[in-house]
Enzyme design. Structure first.
Site, mmCIF file in Angstrom:
data_model
loop_
_atom_site.group_PDB
_atom_site.id
_atom_site.type_symbol
_atom_site.label_atom_id
_atom_site.label_comp_id
_atom_site.label_asym_id
_atom_site.label_seq_id
_atom_site.Cartn_x
_atom_site.Cartn_y
_atom_site.Cartn_z
ATOM 1 N N GLY A 211 9.184 -16.230 -4.693
ATOM 2 C CA GLY A 211 10.018 -15.368 -5.540
ATOM 3 C C GLY A 211 11.434 -15.226 -5.031
ATOM 4 N N GLY B 56 1.318 3.362 2.155
ATOM 5 C CA GLY B 56 1.982 3.527 3.452
ATOM 6 C C GLY B 56 2.555 2.242 4.014
ATOM 7 N N ARG C 54 37.064 -5.781 -29.625
ATOM 8 C CA ARG C 54 37.203 -4.318 -29.679
ATOM 9 C C ARG C 54 38.665 -3.930 -29.451
ATOM 10 N NH1 ARG C 54 35.467 0.479 -31.591
ATOM 11 N NH2 ARG C 54 35.970 2.174 -30.131
ATOM 12 N N GLU D 250 9.629 -7.629 -3.890
ATOM 13 C CA GLU D 250 9.587 -8.863 -3.089
ATOM 14 C C GLU D 250 10.678 -8.884 -2.019
ATOM 15 O OE1 GLU D 250 8.542 -12.406 -5.156
ATOM 16 O OE2 GLU D 250 7.468 -11.283 -6.696
ATOM 17 N N GLY D 251 10.820 -7.734 -1.365
ATOM 18 C CA GLY D 251 11.802 -7.593 -0.288
ATOM 19 C C GLY D 251 13.051 -6.894 -0.779
ATOM 20 N N GLU E 145 17.687 -4.178 1.727
ATOM 21 C CA GLU E 145 17.772 -3.867 3.162
ATOM 22 C C GLU E 145 16.922 -4.840 3.977
ATOM 23 O OE1 GLU E 145 17.169 -1.566 0.743
ATOM 24 O OE2 GLU E 145 19.208 -0.789 0.735
ATOM 25 N N GLY F 62 31.797 0.437 -23.421
ATOM 26 C CA GLY F 62 31.987 1.865 -23.676
ATOM 27 C C GLY F 62 30.707 2.519 -24.168
ATOM 28 N N GLU G 252 0.858 -1.193 0.000
ATOM 29 C CA GLU G 252 0.000 0.000 0.000
ATOM 30 C C GLU G 252 0.892 1.240 0.000
ATOM 31 O OE1 GLU G 252 -2.744 -0.175 3.280
ATOM 32 O OE2 GLU G 252 -3.488 -2.168 2.693
#
Ligand SMILES: Cc1cc2nc3c(=O)[nH]c(=O)nc-3n(C[C@H](O)[C@H](O)[C@H](O)COP(=O)(O)OP(=O)(O)OC[C@H]3O[C@@H](n4cnc5c(N)ncnc54)[C@H](O)[C@@H]3O)c2cc1C
Length: 387
Positions: free
Chosen positions: A242, A132, A268, A363-364, A367, A339, A130
């Protein structure tokens, strides 16, 4: 200790790899072109056609029990498949899947929600977050008030995946505000036709979640999933899945991107030699492989723990944190190795750069995973070095 895959796991992985190579990889230029125009990589019809094709050779319902026609695969094999799918940026998922908590439906709900979702005839979304209450999900405020044999749902959910397309939502609502979300929330199966509305949220990546609005939406008691007061348990079960599949996908993305960096570094040339001749480039490649393989092992260990029936929450948090942070570092290095080309929309790298940033949030967040890991150790739920 056995690090090898079983013959069956290897066969399944190789079949999926083949499917990706033949059916998905050829669509990649089109997906990039659509991305540049702000369109989804696959339309619903294209996704369904690909899912039907995969179903033709038995790939349908990876986690779905056999009694519903699914493959009922173990968690390790599912993780391997998610890794294979991560190797392409065509946004494909196999069909025949339903939210894991829909299996707690009663007979009537099974016919109305579970079976049509498995068949792809109905689209679900799962809503706990939500405005909050995100990381602090126990702070939800959307309330269901008893009214005779019905409940009236009022409040807002946000950042809901599939929220724009879903025709029903699994909504976690407070039914006993005094008890709080952990003991006083309940999961409701709420059809869009009952009165909730949605509004899309534009993000920096391919994900387009939605806000859902409930204004006295009337829901019969027969639409409660499980029992009154079990909302929190169901929500944690939904989120738990998940935690090892997201990093499994991260491993696949990193594999593909790192392979591109290796090839580019060898071809490259600057100052008359391939850029791969420079230690600065070599170290980016070496660090990326090291972190990629570490994340892979954590993912497979978490999935293996799920298969043994053990409590896999601590291991899954390590897998999620490791996979999510690893893939962000790897994509950043791969972009650096390329690059200016890495920064363009000619290549998929900038797209991954935007896409994988989400892995550290949904999904978390990182932190929250750290919070779980530290809490488990500090409170003695697990011990240092316990394998
Ligand atoms: C694309 C997308 C799809 C999503 N899909 C769904 C879905 O299908 N269903 C659903 O219900 N939700 C979904 N979410 C919501 C998602 O799970 C939340 O965004 C996530 O849990 C973080 O919540 P928040 O955004 O409110 O951030 P907040 O909780 O406000 O956190 C903000 C920052 O503060 C940090 N923080 C918060 N508390 C602490 C603390 N105690 N210690 C240290 N740091 C802290 C967080 O880690 C974060 O970095 C989705 C989100 C996105 C972006």
């Amino acid at each position: 200790m056995e690090f090898g895959l079983t013959d069956e796991q290897r066969a399944i992985r190789d079949t999926v790899r083949d499917f990706v190579r033949k059916e998905l990889t050829p669509r990649e230029p089109d997906v990039l072109a659509r991305d540049r125009r702000g369109e989804p990589g696959l339309t619903r019809d294209e996704l369904t056609a690909l899912q039907d094709k995969a179903r033709g050779f038995g790939f349908w319902g990876l986690s779905t029990p056999e009694q519903y026609g699914g493959m009922d695969l173990d968690a390790v094999t599912q993780a391997l498949i998610h890794t294979e799918l991560g190797r392409t940026y065509v946004p494909f998922v196999f069909g025949g899947e339903a939210d894991n908590i829909l299996y707690e439906a009663n007979d009537t709900q099974r016919a109305e929600y579970l079976l049509p979702t498995i068949e792809g005839d109905r689209i679900s979304c799962f809503a706990i977050t939500e405005p909050g209450a995100g990381s602090d999900a126990a702070n939800i405020r959307l309330t269901a008030r008893a009214d005779g044999d019905d409940w009236l749902l009022s409040g807002e959910k946000t950042f809901i995946t599939n929220g724009n397309d879903a025709d029903f939502a699994i909504v976690i609502a407070l039914t006993d505000p005094a008890a709080g979300a952990r003991g006083g929330s309940t999961a409701f199966l709420v059809d869009r036709s009952m009165g909730w509305t949605s509004s899309p949220i534009v993000t920096m990546g391919p994900a387009e979640p939605a806000s859902l609005f409930f204004d006295q939406v009337r829901v019969p008691s027969s639409h409660i999933l499980g029992e009154v007061g079990q909302g929190w348990r169901l929500a944690m079960r939904w989120i738990g899945r998940g935690r090892y599949l997201i990093p499994a996908r991260a491993v696949g993305i990193a594999e593909r991107a790192l392979s591109m960096a290796v090839e580019y570094a060898n071809t490259r040339e600057t100052f008359g030699a391939p850029i791969a001749a420079n230690q600065a480039i070599q170290w980016m490649i070496a660090d990326s492989e090291l972190e990629l393989e570490a994340a892979r092992l954590l993912v497979l260990r978490a999935a293996w723990l799920v298969d043994t029936g053990a409590d896999a929450r601590h291991a899954s948090s390590m897998a999620k944190l490791s996979g999510a942070t690893m893939v962000n570092r790897v994509i950043d290095r791969v972009l650096q190795v390329h690059g200016g080309m890495g920064y363009t929309r000619e290549l998929p790298i900038e797209r991954w750069y935007r896409e994988v940033r989400l892995f550290r949030i949904f999904e978390g967040t990182d932190e929250m995973q750290r919070l779980i890991l530290a809490r488990d150790l500090l409170r003695g739920y697990t011990k240092v070095g316990l394998v």
